[in-house]
Write a protein that holds these residues in place. Structure first.
Motif, PDB file in Angstrom:
ATOM      1  N   VAL A   7       0.725  -1.215  -0.004  1.00 54.04           N
ATOM      2  CA  VAL A   7       0.059  -0.083  -0.011  1.00 54.04           C
ATOM      3  C   VAL A   7       0.821   1.185   0.024  1.00 54.04           C
ATOM      4  O   VAL A   7       1.775   1.417   0.660  1.00 54.04           O
ATOM      5  CB  VAL A   7      -0.825   0.010   1.396  1.00 54.04           C
ATOM      6  N   GLU A   8       0.663   2.209  -0.969  1.00 53.98           N
ATOM      7  CA  GLU A   8       1.377   3.204  -0.997  1.00 53.98           C
ATOM      8  C   GLU A   8       0.289   4.582  -1.073  1.00 53.98           C
ATOM      9  O   GLU A   8      -0.781   4.466  -1.270  1.00 53.98           O
ATOM     10  CB  GLU A   8       2.069   3.304  -2.361  1.00 53.98           C
ATOM     11  N   THR A   9       1.085   5.763  -0.739  1.00 49.65           N
ATOM     12  CA  THR A   9       0.158   7.135  -0.729  1.00 49.65           C
ATOM     13  C   THR A   9      -0.070   7.836  -2.386  1.00 49.65           C
ATOM     14  O   THR A   9       0.801   7.576  -2.899  1.00 49.65           O
ATOM     15  CB  THR A   9       0.800   8.099   0.299  1.00 49.65           C
ATOM     16  N   ASN A  10      -0.914   8.501  -2.158  1.00 43.34           N
ATOM     17  CA  ASN A  10      -1.179   9.333  -3.330  1.00 43.34           C
ATOM     18  C   ASN A  10      -0.874  10.931  -3.125  1.00 43.34           C
ATOM     19  O   ASN A  10      -1.078  11.672  -3.927  1.00 43.34           O
ATOM     20  CB  ASN A  10      -2.600   9.089  -3.966  1.00 43.34           C
ATOM     21  N   ILE A  11      -0.555  11.126  -1.762  1.00 41.89           N
ATOM     22  CA  ILE A  11      -0.370  12.543  -1.421  1.00 41.89           C
ATOM     23  C   ILE A  11       0.892  13.166  -1.804  1.00 41.89           C
ATOM     24  O   ILE A  11       1.962  12.417  -1.413  1.00 41.89           O
ATOM     25  CB  ILE A  11      -0.715  12.611   0.307  1.00 41.89           C
ATOM     26  N   ASP A  41       5.714 -12.803  -4.650  1.00 40.91           N
ATOM     27  CA  ASP A  41       5.132 -11.590  -5.476  1.00 40.91           C
ATOM     28  C   ASP A  41       4.636 -10.655  -4.824  1.00 40.91           C
ATOM     29  O   ASP A  41       4.129 -10.732  -3.889  1.00 40.91           O
ATOM     30  CB  ASP A  41       4.228 -12.212  -6.562  1.00 40.91           C
ATOM     31  N   VAL A  42       4.641  -9.194  -5.475  1.00 46.88           N
ATOM     32  CA  VAL A  42       3.916  -8.239  -4.870  1.00 46.88           C
ATOM     33  C   VAL A  42       2.987  -7.314  -5.891  1.00 46.88           C
ATOM     34  O   VAL A  42       3.333  -7.412  -7.132  1.00 46.88           O
ATOM     35  CB  VAL A  42       4.805  -7.238  -4.401  1.00 46.88           C
ATOM     36  N   ASP A  43       1.769  -6.944  -5.370  1.00 45.13           N
ATOM     37  CA  ASP A  43       1.005  -5.910  -6.146  1.00 45.13           C
ATOM     38  C   ASP A  43       1.296  -4.687  -5.418  1.00 45.13           C
ATOM     39  O   ASP A  43       1.198  -4.628  -4.342  1.00 45.13           O
ATOM     40  CB  ASP A  43      -0.295  -6.410  -6.390  1.00 45.13           C
ATOM     41  N   TYR A  44       0.619  -3.788  -5.978  1.00 47.67           N
ATOM     42  CA  TYR A  44       0.706  -2.285  -5.574  1.00 47.67           C
ATOM     43  C   TYR A  44      -0.727  -1.604  -5.604  1.00 47.67           C
ATOM     44  O   TYR A  44      -1.432  -1.578  -6.575  1.00 47.67           O
ATOM     45  CB  TYR A  44       1.674  -1.230  -6.339  1.00 47.67           C
ATOM     46  N   VAL A  45      -1.041  -1.051  -4.495  1.00 46.47           N
ATOM     47  CA  VAL A  45      -2.571  -0.461  -4.299  1.00 46.47           C
ATOM     48  C   VAL A  45      -2.147   1.083  -3.838  1.00 46.47           C
ATOM     49  O   VAL A  45      -1.280   1.189  -2.928  1.00 46.47           O
ATOM     50  CB  VAL A  45      -3.486  -1.094  -3.528  1.00 46.47           C
ATOM     51  N   SER A  46      -2.976   2.093  -3.942  1.00 47.22           N
ATOM     52  CA  SER A  46      -2.945   3.016  -3.238  1.00 47.22           C
ATOM     53  C   SER A  46      -4.578   3.541  -3.181  1.00 47.22           C
ATOM     54  O   SER A  46      -5.504   3.174  -3.928  1.00 47.22           O
ATOM     55  CB  SER A  46      -2.246   4.352  -4.047  1.00 47.22           C
ATOM     56  N   PRO A  47      -4.645   4.543  -2.298  1.00 44.03           N
ATOM     57  CA  PRO A  47      -6.152   4.740  -1.991  1.00 44.03           C
ATOM     58  C   PRO A  47      -7.074   5.245  -3.324  1.00 44.03           C
ATOM     59  O   PRO A  47      -8.054   4.737  -3.554  1.00 44.03           O
ATOM     60  CB  PRO A  47      -6.059   5.989  -1.031  1.00 44.03           C
ATOM     61  N   GLN A  48      -6.317   6.118  -4.030  1.00 42.72           N
ATOM     62  CA  GLN A  48      -6.929   6.462  -5.486  1.00 42.72           C
ATOM     63  C   GLN A  48      -6.455   5.758  -6.604  1.00 42.72           C
ATOM     64  O   GLN A  48      -7.031   5.747  -7.772  1.00 42.72           O
ATOM     65  CB  GLN A  48      -6.529   7.829  -5.763  1.00 42.72           C
ATOM     66  N   GLY A  49      -5.599   4.883  -6.451  1.00 39.70           N
ATOM     67  CA  GLY A  49      -4.922   4.008  -7.635  1.00 39.70           C
ATOM     68  C   GLY A  49      -4.176   5.239  -8.521  1.00 39.70           C
ATOM     69  O   GLY A  49      -4.061   6.304  -8.233  1.00 39.70           O
ATOM     70  N   GLY A  50      -3.473   4.547  -9.445  1.00 47.16           N
ATOM     71  CA  GLY A  50      -2.660   5.458 -10.584  1.00 47.16           C
ATOM     72  C   GLY A  50      -1.382   5.793  -9.769  1.00 47.16           C
ATOM     73  O   GLY A  50      -0.725   5.109  -9.305  1.00 47.16           O
ATOM     74  N   PHE A  51      -0.991   7.247 -10.104  1.00 48.72           N
ATOM     75  CA  PHE A  51       0.413   7.722  -9.685  1.00 48.72           C
ATOM     76  C   PHE A  51       0.405   7.871  -8.317  1.00 48.72           C
ATOM     77  O   PHE A  51      -0.302   8.347  -7.290  1.00 48.72           O
ATOM     78  CB  PHE A  51       0.310   9.015 -10.285  1.00 48.72           C
ATOM     79  N   ILE A  76       8.596   0.900 -11.521  1.00 44.27           N
ATOM     80  CA  ILE A  76       8.185   2.137 -12.189  1.00 44.27           C
ATOM     81  C   ILE A  76       6.628   2.041 -12.913  1.00 44.27           C
ATOM     82  O   ILE A  76       5.849   2.833 -12.595  1.00 44.27           O
ATOM     83  CB  ILE A  76       8.943   2.420 -13.464  1.00 44.27           C
ATOM     84  N   GLU A  77       6.218   1.047 -13.548  1.00 41.76           N
ATOM     85  CA  GLU A  77       5.090   0.990 -14.317  1.00 41.76           C
ATOM     86  C   GLU A  77       3.994   0.481 -13.205  1.00 41.76           C
ATOM     87  O   GLU A  77       2.684   1.278 -13.006  1.00 41.76           O
ATOM     88  CB  GLU A  77       4.999  -0.172 -15.281  1.00 41.76           C
ATOM     89  N   ARG A  78       4.194  -0.451 -12.385  1.00 45.26           N
ATOM     90  CA  ARG A  78       3.167  -0.815 -11.238  1.00 45.26           C
ATOM     91  C   ARG A  78       3.266  -0.342  -9.935  1.00 45.26           C
ATOM     92  O   ARG A  78       1.977   0.013  -9.255  1.00 45.26           O
ATOM     93  CB  ARG A  78       3.135  -2.469 -11.315  1.00 45.26           C
ATOM     94  N   GLY A  79       4.233   0.269  -9.755  1.00 46.05           N
ATOM     95  CA  GLY A  79       4.302   0.611  -8.428  1.00 46.05           C
ATOM     96  C   GLY A  79       4.362   2.204  -8.265  1.00 46.05           C
ATOM     97  O   GLY A  79       4.262   2.744  -7.041  1.00 46.05           O
ATOM     98  N   LEU A  80       4.609   2.864  -9.295  1.00 52.95           N
ATOM     99  CA  LEU A  80       4.545   4.397  -9.254  1.00 52.95           C
ATOM    100  C   LEU A  80       3.704   4.936 -10.223  1.00 52.95           C
ATOM    101  O   LEU A  80       2.989   5.964  -9.781  1.00 52.95           O
ATOM    102  CB  LEU A  80       6.037   4.795  -9.703  1.00 52.95           C
ATOM    103  N   LYS A  81       3.643   4.394 -11.379  1.00 52.57           N
ATOM    104  CA  LYS A  81       2.620   5.186 -12.218  1.00 52.57           C
ATOM    105  C   LYS A  81       1.125   4.606 -12.317  1.00 52.57           C
ATOM    106  O   LYS A  81       0.606   5.482 -12.423  1.00 52.57           O
ATOM    107  CB  LYS A  81       3.121   4.808 -13.916  1.00 52.57           C
ATOM    108  N   ASN A  82       0.849   3.399 -12.188  1.00 57.33           N
ATOM    109  CA  ASN A  82      -0.105   2.534 -12.287  1.00 57.33           C
ATOM    110  C   ASN A  82      -0.732   1.730 -11.149  1.00 57.33           C
ATOM    111  O   ASN A  82      -1.106   0.611 -11.637  1.00 57.33           O
ATOM    112  CB  ASN A  82      -0.234   1.884 -13.705  1.00 57.33           C
ATOM    113  N   THR A  83      -0.532   2.329  -9.864  1.00 58.06           N
ATOM    114  CA  THR A  83      -0.917   1.550  -8.737  1.00 58.06           C
ATOM    115  C   THR A  83      -2.732   0.921  -9.034  1.00 58.06           C
ATOM    116  O   THR A  83      -3.297   1.707  -9.661  1.00 58.06           O
ATOM    117  CB  THR A  83      -0.743   2.080  -7.639  1.00 58.06           C
ATOM    118  N   LEU A  84      -2.997  -0.069  -8.364  1.00 56.25           N
ATOM    119  CA  LEU A  84      -4.356  -0.586  -8.310  1.00 56.25           C
ATOM    120  C   LEU A  84      -4.862   0.340  -7.590  1.00 56.25           C
ATOM    121  O   LEU A  84      -4.560   0.949  -6.416  1.00 56.25           O
ATOM    122  CB  LEU A  84      -4.413  -1.866  -7.912  1.00 56.25           C
ATOM    123  N   SER A  85      -6.186   0.620  -7.637  1.00 47.44           N
ATOM    124  CA  SER A  85      -7.260   1.122  -6.827  1.00 47.44           C
ATOM    125  C   SER A  85      -7.960  -0.035  -5.996  1.00 47.44           C
ATOM    126  O   SER A  85      -7.709  -1.155  -6.212  1.00 47.44           O
ATOM    127  CB  SER A  85      -8.242   1.994  -7.407  1.00 47.44           C
TER     128      SER A  85
END
Length: 226
Positions: A7-11, A41-51, A76-85
Motif C-alpha cells: 500500500v502506497e500514498t497518493n499525497i 510476488d507483490v502488487d501495489y495499491v493506493s487509495p486513489q489508484g494510479g500515480f 516504475i509501471e506498477r508501483g509508481l505510475k499505475n497502482t491498483l485502486s
C-alpha cells in the motif's frame, strides 16, 4: 505463488503547504527486495489508484538494492505510475498487506474504508497486516468484526513522537501516530529513535521507522515459512 499487497500514498505535499512529500522510497524498495529474493510476488495499491509521488528527501537515503528496485521497469509501471485502486483488488489473492510510509500516508491512509476492508479480509483469512514507520496510520482505524479497534490490546510500533519531533514535522502533521495508537488501546512499543525495531503480535507485524523495513520483511517471511 504467494503474494503480498503493498500500500502506497497518493499525497504529494504536506497539506496547506508547498512542501513535497509522498512515498518514502526505501520503505517500499527494501521490502520488495526482500520479497523478491524469497520468491514472493507483490502488487501495489493506493487509495486513489494510479500515480504515487516519491518524497524527494527519501532519495538521499538509497543504496544499490533500493536503486535496483527504483530503476526496474516493473516498479516504475506498477508501483509508481499505475497502482491498483482498492476496488481492483481481490483480498483472497494475498497472504499479507504491507503499509509503506512517508508523511503523505497520514492524510490518505487512516480513513480509507476500502483499504480497511481489504486489510481486514486478508487478516480474517489467516493473512498478515504489516506496516513500517508512518504506515502504522493505515492500521489505526481498522475494526474487527465486533467493531473493536484491531490494534487494541496488541503490541505494535511505528514512527514515534520523539522521531516526529527530530524530523521537524510535529507541527505540520495532522496527528501523532504514537498518541493515536495509544488512544485506541494499543500497547505501543519502541526503541531508541531511528533504531531498527520490528515486532510481531499474532498476525500483526509492525516496524518503528525507515531503518526497520527489512526487519519487518524478515518477520513476515519467517511466518510465511520461506
Amino acid at each position: 505463488m504467494k503474494k503480498v499487497l503493498v500500500v502506497e500514498t497518493n499525497i504529494s505535499r504536506y497539506k496547506g503547504t508547498t512542501d513535497p512529500t509522498g512515498l518514502w522510497l526505501g520503505e517500499a524498495a527494501e521490502f520488495i527486495d526482500e520479497m523478491q529474493k524469497n520468491g514472493i510476488d507483490v502488487d501495489y495499491v493506493s487509495p486513489q489508484g494510479g500515480f504515487v509521488p516519491l518524497d524527494p528527501r527519501s532519495m538521499k537515503y538509497t543504496d544499490e538494492s533500493i536503486m535496483a528496485v527504483y530503476e526496474s521497469q516493473d516498479f516504475i509501471e506498477r508501483g509508481l505510475k499505475n497502482t491498483l485502486s482498492p476496488a481492483d483488488v481481490n483480498p483472497d489473492d494475498y497472504v499479507a498487506i504491507y503499509y509503506t510510509g512517508g508523511h503523505g500516508v497520514m492524510w490518505d491512509f487512516p480513513d480509507d474504508e476500502k483499504l480497511q476492508s481489504l486489510a481486514l479480509a486478508i487478516y480474517n483469512n489467516d493473512g498478515y497486516i504489516t506496516s513500517v514507520c508512518h504506515g502504522i496510520a493505515g492500521l489505526l482505524n481498522i475494526k474487527d468484526n465486533q467493531g473493536n479497534y484491531l490494534i487494541a490490546g496488541k503490541k505494535i510500533t511505528g514512527f514515534t513522537t520523539a522521531e516526529e519531533i527530530i524530523a521537524g514535522k510535529k507541527s505540520v502533521v495532522p496527528f501523532l501516530n504514537q498518541k493515536e495508537a495509544e488512544k485506541r488501546g494499543a500497547d505501543f512499543s519502541k526503541k531508541r529513535f531511528y533504531s531498527e525495531y520490528a515486532i510481531k503480535d499474532g498476525h500483526l507485524i509492525t516496524g518503528q521507522n525507515p531503518f526497520s523495513v527489512r526487519a519487518v520483511a524478515k518477520l513476515l517471511l519467517k511466518e510465511l515459512n520461506v
